[in-house]
Design a protein around this motif. Structure first.
Motif, PDB file in Angstrom:
ATOM      1  N   PHE A 164      10.881 -15.487   8.211  1.00 11.64           N
ATOM      2  CA  PHE A 164      12.389 -15.591   8.165  1.00 11.64           C
ATOM      3  C   PHE A 164      13.048 -14.499   8.081  1.00 11.64           C
ATOM      4  CE2 PHE A 164      16.423 -16.938   5.753  1.00 11.64           C
ATOM      5  CZ  PHE A 164      16.475 -18.000   6.534  1.00 11.64           C
ATOM      6  N   GLY A 165      12.557 -13.260   7.856  1.00 13.95           N
ATOM      7  CA  GLY A 165      13.445 -12.292   8.061  1.00 13.95           C
ATOM      8  C   GLY A 165      13.480 -11.621   9.259  1.00 13.95           C
ATOM      9  N   VAL A 166      12.318 -11.843   9.917  1.00 19.40           N
ATOM     10  CA  VAL A 166      12.045 -11.323  11.531  1.00 19.40           C
ATOM     11  C   VAL A 166      12.928 -12.288  12.387  1.00 19.40           C
ATOM     12  CG1 VAL A 166      10.197 -11.022  13.138  1.00 19.40           C
ATOM     13  CG2 VAL A 166       9.740 -10.109  10.893  1.00 19.40           C
ATOM     14  N   VAL A 167      12.835 -13.584  12.035  1.00 19.94           N
ATOM     15  CA  VAL A 167      13.477 -14.410  12.903  1.00 19.94           C
ATOM     16  C   VAL A 167      15.120 -14.014  12.975  1.00 19.94           C
ATOM     17  CG1 VAL A 167      14.041 -16.842  12.958  1.00 19.94           C
ATOM     18  CG2 VAL A 167      11.748 -16.055  13.062  1.00 19.94           C
ATOM     19  N   ASN A 168      15.527 -13.960  11.588  1.00 18.64           N
ATOM     20  CA  ASN A 168      16.877 -13.724  11.448  1.00 18.64           C
ATOM     21  C   ASN A 168      17.264 -12.259  12.230  1.00 18.64           C
ATOM     22  OD1 ASN A 168      18.178 -15.789  10.441  1.00 18.64           O
ATOM     23  ND2 ASN A 168      17.190 -15.550   8.552  1.00 18.64           N
ATOM     24  N   ALA A 169      16.622 -11.254  11.912  1.00 22.02           N
ATOM     25  CA  ALA A 169      16.712 -10.198  12.361  1.00 22.02           C
ATOM     26  C   ALA A 169      16.680  -9.771  13.986  1.00 22.02           C
ATOM     27  CB  ALA A 169      15.699  -8.819  11.592  1.00 22.02           C
ATOM     28  N   ILE A 196      29.796 -23.394  12.703  1.00 25.07           N
ATOM     29  CA  ILE A 196      28.698 -23.177  13.582  1.00 25.07           C
ATOM     30  C   ILE A 196      27.558 -22.459  12.995  1.00 25.07           C
ATOM     31  CG2 ILE A 196      29.176 -21.355  15.258  1.00 25.07           C
ATOM     32  CD1 ILE A 196      27.730 -24.700  16.298  1.00 25.07           C
ATOM     33  N   ALA A 197      27.764 -21.424  12.264  1.00 33.49           N
ATOM     34  CA  ALA A 197      26.803 -20.846  11.525  1.00 33.49           C
ATOM     35  C   ALA A 197      25.838 -21.797  10.557  1.00 33.49           C
ATOM     36  CB  ALA A 197      27.333 -19.771  10.423  1.00 33.49           C
ATOM     37  N   LEU A 198      26.403 -22.702  10.126  1.00 35.15           N
ATOM     38  CA  LEU A 198      25.547 -23.645   9.689  1.00 35.15           C
ATOM     39  C   LEU A 198      24.420 -24.035  10.293  1.00 35.15           C
ATOM     40  CD1 LEU A 198      28.201 -25.620   7.398  1.00 35.15           C
ATOM     41  CD2 LEU A 198      26.403 -23.994   6.345  1.00 35.15           C
ATOM     42  N   VAL A 199      24.883 -24.526  11.567  1.00 38.59           N
ATOM     43  CA  VAL A 199      23.885 -25.212  12.326  1.00 38.59           C
ATOM     44  C   VAL A 199      22.997 -24.314  12.851  1.00 38.59           C
ATOM     45  CG1 VAL A 199      23.767 -26.212  14.750  1.00 38.59           C
ATOM     46  CG2 VAL A 199      25.565 -26.759  13.314  1.00 38.59           C
ATOM     47  N   VAL A 200      23.434 -22.931  13.105  1.00 33.50           N
ATOM     48  CA  VAL A 200      22.713 -21.872  13.535  1.00 33.50           C
ATOM     49  C   VAL A 200      21.542 -21.675  12.649  1.00 33.50           C
ATOM     50  CG1 VAL A 200      22.422 -19.402  14.331  1.00 33.50           C
ATOM     51  CG2 VAL A 200      24.130 -20.709  15.297  1.00 33.50           C
ATOM     52  N   ASN A 201      22.047 -21.290  11.285  1.00 38.13           N
ATOM     53  CA  ASN A 201      20.836 -21.027  10.179  1.00 38.13           C
ATOM     54  C   ASN A 201      19.929 -22.287   9.963  1.00 38.13           C
ATOM     55  OD1 ASN A 201      22.101 -18.346   9.498  1.00 38.13           O
ATOM     56  ND2 ASN A 201      23.583 -19.211   8.294  1.00 38.13           N
ATOM     57  N   GLY A 253      27.137 -16.546  21.382  1.00 37.41           N
ATOM     58  CA  GLY A 253      28.009 -17.711  20.721  1.00 37.41           C
ATOM     59  C   GLY A 253      29.435 -17.272  20.175  1.00 37.41           C
ATOM     60  N   CYS A 254      29.596 -16.160  20.318  1.00 32.86           N
ATOM     61  CA  CYS A 254      31.047 -15.727  19.942  1.00 32.86           C
ATOM     62  C   CYS A 254      31.955 -16.624  19.744  1.00 32.86           C
ATOM     63  CB  CYS A 254      31.296 -14.277  20.381  1.00 32.86           C
ATOM     64  SG  CYS A 254      32.886 -13.550  19.857  1.00 32.86           S
ATOM     65  N   GLY A 255      31.991 -17.152  21.172  1.00 32.61           N
ATOM     66  CA  GLY A 255      33.311 -18.104  21.417  1.00 32.61           C
ATOM     67  C   GLY A 255      33.304 -19.441  20.496  1.00 32.61           C
ATOM     68  N   PHE A 256      31.755 -19.808  20.008  1.00 32.18           N
ATOM     69  CA  PHE A 256      31.774 -21.280  19.415  1.00 32.18           C
ATOM     70  C   PHE A 256      32.089 -20.681  17.726  1.00 32.18           C
ATOM     71  CE2 PHE A 256      28.897 -22.301  22.820  1.00 32.18           C
ATOM     72  CZ  PHE A 256      29.592 -23.615  23.128  1.00 32.18           C
ATOM     73  N   ILE A 267      22.359 -14.567  18.924  1.00 29.06           N
ATOM     74  CA  ILE A 267      23.119 -15.656  18.994  1.00 29.06           C
ATOM     75  C   ILE A 267      24.524 -15.367  18.640  1.00 29.06           C
ATOM     76  CG2 ILE A 267      23.204 -17.858  17.747  1.00 29.06           C
ATOM     77  CD1 ILE A 267      20.244 -17.769  17.248  1.00 29.06           C
ATOM     78  N   LYS A 268      24.838 -14.535  17.712  1.00 28.54           N
ATOM     79  CA  LYS A 268      26.195 -14.470  17.335  1.00 28.54           C
ATOM     80  C   LYS A 268      26.756 -13.683  18.604  1.00 28.54           C
ATOM     81  CE  LYS A 268      26.319 -14.030  12.404  1.00 28.54           C
ATOM     82  NZ  LYS A 268      26.450 -13.128  11.164  1.00 28.54           N
TER      83      LYS A 268
END
Length: 128
Positions: free
Chosen positions: A49-54, A75-80, A64-67, A60-61
């Motif tokens: 999980f740490g590697v995937v997030n890092a 949208i962070a809830l969906v991404v997470n 997907g800055c516009g979203f 993605i941020k």
């Protein structure tokens, strides 16, 4: 030594958060035969999980800055949730007995719970 201590505290607190997610959220399962196997599995899943997030979160941020702006960050809830589901898939491919049944509500609530518990434990244990 400070960096290693912080890394170990973060890994341990994430593993505890995953353990709580398996207990509190139906659809997130950990099928192990012994406590030792459960601890090792949770630590490995926390590392995944740490590697995937890092690796993926900054990409993605940025893309997907516009979203993020359009939805005021919701949208962070969906991404997470998707990153949590990806972690479950990678763990399954690695042969780890950790599984998330689906995106809603399991992965979204799991990611939310893991984020909150990790933040609380990090603040309480002063990982920095």
């Amino acid at each position: 030594m400070g960096f290693l201590k912080g890394l170990l505290i973060r890994l341990g607190s994430t593993a505890v958060a995953f353990w709580l997610a398996t207990l509190l959220i139906p659809g997130i399962t950990l099928d192990t035969a012994s406590a030792t196997e459960a601890v090792v599995t949770l630590l490995l899943v926390a590392a995944i999980f740490g590697v995937v997030n890092a690796v993926l979160q900054p990409i993605i941020k940025t893309v997907g800055c516009g979203f993020y702006l359009l939805t005021l960050g919701l949208i962070a809830l969906v991404v997470n949730g998707l990153l949590f589901l990806l972690t479950s898939w990678i763990a399954g491919e690695a042969g780890l007995p950790f599984h998330v049944a689906g995106f809603w509500p399991e992965a979204v609530l799991g990611a939310l719970l893991v984020g909150i518990v990790t933040w609380l434990l990090g603040a309480a244990l002063d990982r920095d």
